[in-house]
Enzyme design. Sequence first.
Site, PDB file in Angstrom:
ATOM      1  CG  ASP A  13      -1.576   1.262   1.530  1.00 56.69           C
ATOM      2  OD1 ASP A  13      -2.251   1.758   0.610  1.00 56.69           O
ATOM      3  OD2 ASP A  13      -1.464   1.810   2.664  1.00 56.69           O
ATOM      4  CG  ASP A  15      -1.606   7.665   0.396  1.00 62.40           C
ATOM      5  OD1 ASP A  15      -0.672   8.469   0.277  1.00 62.40           O
ATOM      6  OD2 ASP A  15      -2.449   7.453  -0.498  1.00 62.40           O
TER       7      ASP A  15
HETATM    8  C1  XBP Z   1      -5.278   6.246   0.510  1.00 65.05           C
HETATM    9  C2  XBP Z   1      -6.439   7.043   0.143  1.00 65.05           C
HETATM   10  C3  XBP Z   1      -6.234   8.170  -0.795  1.00 65.05           C
HETATM   11  C4  XBP Z   1      -5.416   9.310  -0.218  1.00 65.05           C
HETATM   12  C5  XBP Z   1      -5.522  10.528  -1.086  1.00 65.05           C
HETATM   13  O1  XBP Z   1      -5.720   4.973   0.974  1.00 65.05           O
HETATM   14  O2  XBP Z   1      -7.532   6.775   0.561  1.00 65.05           O
HETATM   15  O3  XBP Z   1      -7.496   8.661  -1.147  1.00 65.05           O
HETATM   16  O4  XBP Z   1      -5.891   9.651   1.055  1.00 65.05           O
HETATM   17  O5  XBP Z   1      -5.140  10.289  -2.407  1.00 65.05           O
HETATM   18  P1  XBP Z   1      -4.765   3.683   0.913  1.00 65.05           P
HETATM   19  P2  XBP Z   1      -6.081  10.732  -3.635  1.00 65.05           P
HETATM   20  O6  XBP Z   1      -3.552   4.003   1.728  1.00 65.05           O
HETATM   21  O7  XBP Z   1      -5.567   2.594   1.541  1.00 65.05           O
HETATM   22  O8  XBP Z   1      -4.456   3.407  -0.517  1.00 65.05           O
HETATM   23  O9  XBP Z   1      -6.551  12.108  -3.338  1.00 65.05           O
HETATM   24  O10 XBP Z   1      -5.170  10.673  -4.841  1.00 65.05           O
HETATM   25  O11 XBP Z   1      -7.205   9.738  -3.707  1.00 65.05           O
HETATM   26 MG    MG Z   2      -2.864   3.183   3.539  1.00 66.85          MG
END
Ligand code: XBP
Ligand code: MG
Length: 256
Positions: A13, A15
């Site tokens: 993953d 973020d």
């Molecule tokens: C990450 C997200 C993303 C980010 C923002 O979740 O939910 O929406 O917060 O990025 P994960 P965007 O770590 O589970 O992948 O604005 O590009 O969506």
């Molecule tokens: Mg995440």
Amino acid sequence: MNTHKKLQAVLFDVDGTLADTEQDGHRIAFNAAFQQFGLEWNWDVDLYGELLQVTGGKERIRHYMENYAPSMLGKNNVQAWIADLHKTKTKYFESLMEAGKMPLRPGVARLIHELRQQQIKLAIATTTTMENVTALLTSTLGEESIDWFDIIGAGDIVSHKKPAPDIYHWVLDQLNLSARNCIAIEDSENGLKSALAADLSVLITVSGYTHRQNFSGAAAVLSDLGEPAQPFTHIAGLTNHDQWVNTDFLHRLIDR
Ligand code: XBP
Ligand code: MG
């Protein structure tokens, strides 16, 4: 017959897992875009924590409007307006990454290098936008690091974002591997649900916004991937006397 499962790929993953991007990256970028659009919205640290329940930036903006600015949903072409606002947010996020202020979490670079040496495939399964993945990898591991990943599944490539399993199904399909030979590394409950629903083993490294979430079903829950000079803290699941996550540890996690 040897029934041991062989580790063939690690699905990361982004973020919260590769870097702690939400509070000081995405949140700042959303607020900067709101300002540019003349909106008086401000997502503070606590509110953003709540909004994170909704994955995907465009989906999160819409959810916010439904709850805090419902009259704006009547706008002409609201969908296109949200997409535009989100594009601006992505530009801000890219600039923040280019400024180089977002380090990878402990153990991430070390583990990626080790997996490459051992010829275990690397992949990414994320909800975030592809440009954000490129910006983070480039600013931390260098431009060539994009090519270290066999498959990058990001953003709108699937129609149902995490906690739906679609992104993990898509990545496994592209890798042409069975879930039993892979492991996902995640930081959130939504990410865990998504990976479990695709039959993957999951290692959780908790992050700023997620450490109080429910991680039942994870193979192990750790503070981070750890480094020899900075051991991880064990929170739940498989443990031995490990102090940092390496290939051997991941092998044991899928072979429980
Ligand atoms: C990450 C997200 C993303 C980010 C923002 O979740 O939910 O929406 O917060 O990025 P994960 P965007 O770590 O589970 O992948 O604005 O590009 O969506
Ligand atoms: Mg995440």
